[in-house]
Write a protein that holds these residues in place. Structure first.
Motif, PDB file in Angstrom:
ATOM      1  N   SER A   1      -3.917  -6.167  15.837  1.00 43.25           N
ATOM      2  CA  SER A   1      -4.674  -6.877  14.805  1.00 43.25           C
ATOM      3  C   SER A   1      -3.911  -6.789  13.488  1.00 43.25           C
ATOM      4  O   SER A   1      -2.905  -6.108  13.371  1.00 43.25           O
TER       5      SER A   1
ATOM      6  N   VAL B   1      -4.528 -14.597  17.569  1.00 42.99           N
ATOM      7  CA  VAL B   1      -4.933 -13.657  16.524  1.00 42.99           C
ATOM      8  C   VAL B   1      -5.808 -14.366  15.505  1.00 42.99           C
ATOM      9  O   VAL B   1      -5.652 -15.557  15.258  1.00 42.99           O
ATOM     10  N   HIS B   2      -6.716 -13.631  14.955  1.00 43.98           N
ATOM     11  CA  HIS B   2      -7.558 -14.114  13.864  1.00 43.98           C
ATOM     12  C   HIS B   2      -6.741 -13.904  12.590  1.00 43.98           C
ATOM     13  O   HIS B   2      -6.682 -12.799  12.064  1.00 43.98           O
ATOM     14  N   THR B   3      -6.068 -14.956  12.119  1.00 46.36           N
ATOM     15  CA  THR B   3      -5.147 -14.865  10.983  1.00 46.36           C
ATOM     16  C   THR B   3      -5.916 -14.775   9.667  1.00 46.36           C
ATOM     17  O   THR B   3      -7.120 -15.025   9.620  1.00 46.36           O
TER      18      THR B   3
ATOM     19  N   SER C   1      -8.651 -22.779  16.499  1.00 48.68           N
ATOM     20  CA  SER C   1      -7.791 -22.827  15.321  1.00 48.68           C
ATOM     21  C   SER C   1      -8.683 -22.790  14.081  1.00 48.68           C
ATOM     22  O   SER C   1      -9.890 -23.017  14.177  1.00 48.68           O
TER      23      SER C   1
ATOM     24  N   SER D   1      -7.065  -8.414   5.853  1.00 48.86           N
ATOM     25  CA  SER D   1      -8.342  -9.019   6.257  1.00 48.86           C
ATOM     26  C   SER D   1      -9.327  -9.023   5.096  1.00 48.86           C
ATOM     27  O   SER D   1      -9.997 -10.024   4.841  1.00 48.86           O
TER      28      SER D   1
ATOM     29  N   ASN E   1      -7.193 -18.261  17.619  1.00 48.40           N
ATOM     30  CA  ASN E   1      -7.673 -16.878  17.641  1.00 48.40           C
ATOM     31  C   ASN E   1      -7.945 -16.474  19.089  1.00 48.40           C
ATOM     32  O   ASN E   1      -7.718 -17.252  20.021  1.00 48.40           O
ATOM     33  N   ARG E   2      -8.427 -15.287  19.310  1.00 48.71           N
ATOM     34  CA  ARG E   2      -8.655 -14.783  20.669  1.00 48.71           C
ATOM     35  C   ARG E   2      -9.747 -15.548  21.409  1.00 48.71           C
ATOM     36  O   ARG E   2      -9.849 -15.457  22.623  1.00 48.71           O
TER      37      ARG E   2
ATOM     38  N   LYS F   1      -2.467 -21.825  14.812  1.00 51.68           N
ATOM     39  CA  LYS F   1      -2.651 -20.586  15.566  1.00 51.68           C
ATOM     40  C   LYS F   1      -4.074 -20.493  16.099  1.00 51.68           C
ATOM     41  O   LYS F   1      -5.037 -20.732  15.375  1.00 51.68           O
TER      42      LYS F   1
ATOM     43  N   HIS G   1      -7.809 -17.935   9.263  1.00 48.81           N
ATOM     44  CA  HIS G   1      -9.098 -17.953   9.973  1.00 48.81           C
ATOM     45  C   HIS G   1     -10.172 -17.233   9.149  1.00 48.81           C
ATOM     46  O   HIS G   1     -11.286 -17.721   8.997  1.00 48.81           O
TER      47      HIS G   1
END
Length: 112
Positions: A4, A42-44, A78, A10, A73-74, A71, A47
């Motif tokens: 992560s 991945v939760h960028t 997008s 974050s 996320n899991r 990108k 996101h």
């Protein structure tokens, strides 16, 4: 093992804190965004900023790392998919204006 992003990044995205928190992390590790980009799902920060309605932060991410817009996320979404699902039209339009390719990204179940 789940990979992560730095919790400080974050939090910066969640609060929209570009100058004090985000750029402090970039000064600490200039490859921060590149490391995130290497993670397949991945939760960028984009996101996260999108989820929190932090449009200014989201646009900064688009400027610095346009690949984050494509990108997934899991969960297979997008940032554009999430903004559309949540009715965040202003953000959708800003993302689309910055990069028209995310509209074509196939997400969960092949939906674009």
């Amino acid at each position: 093992m789940a990979i992560s992003i730095d919790p400080r990044l974050s939090e910066a995205a969640r609060l929209g804190n570009i100058d004090d928190a985000f750029y402090a992390l970039i000064h600490e590790d200039p490859y921060t965004l590149d490391h995130i980009d290497q993670i397949p799902f991945v939760h960028t920060p984009l996101h996260i900023a999108k989820h929190e309605g932090q449009i200014h932060f989201a646009m900064e991410m688009m400027n610095l790392k346009p690949s984050f817009a494509r990108k997934l996320n899991r969960d297979g979404f997008s940032p554009m998919h999430l903004a559309l699902r949540n009715g965040q039209i202003k953000l959708v339009l800003r993302l689309w204006k910055a990069d028209k390719d995310p509209v074509r990204v196939k997400g969960r179940e092949g939906k674009g």
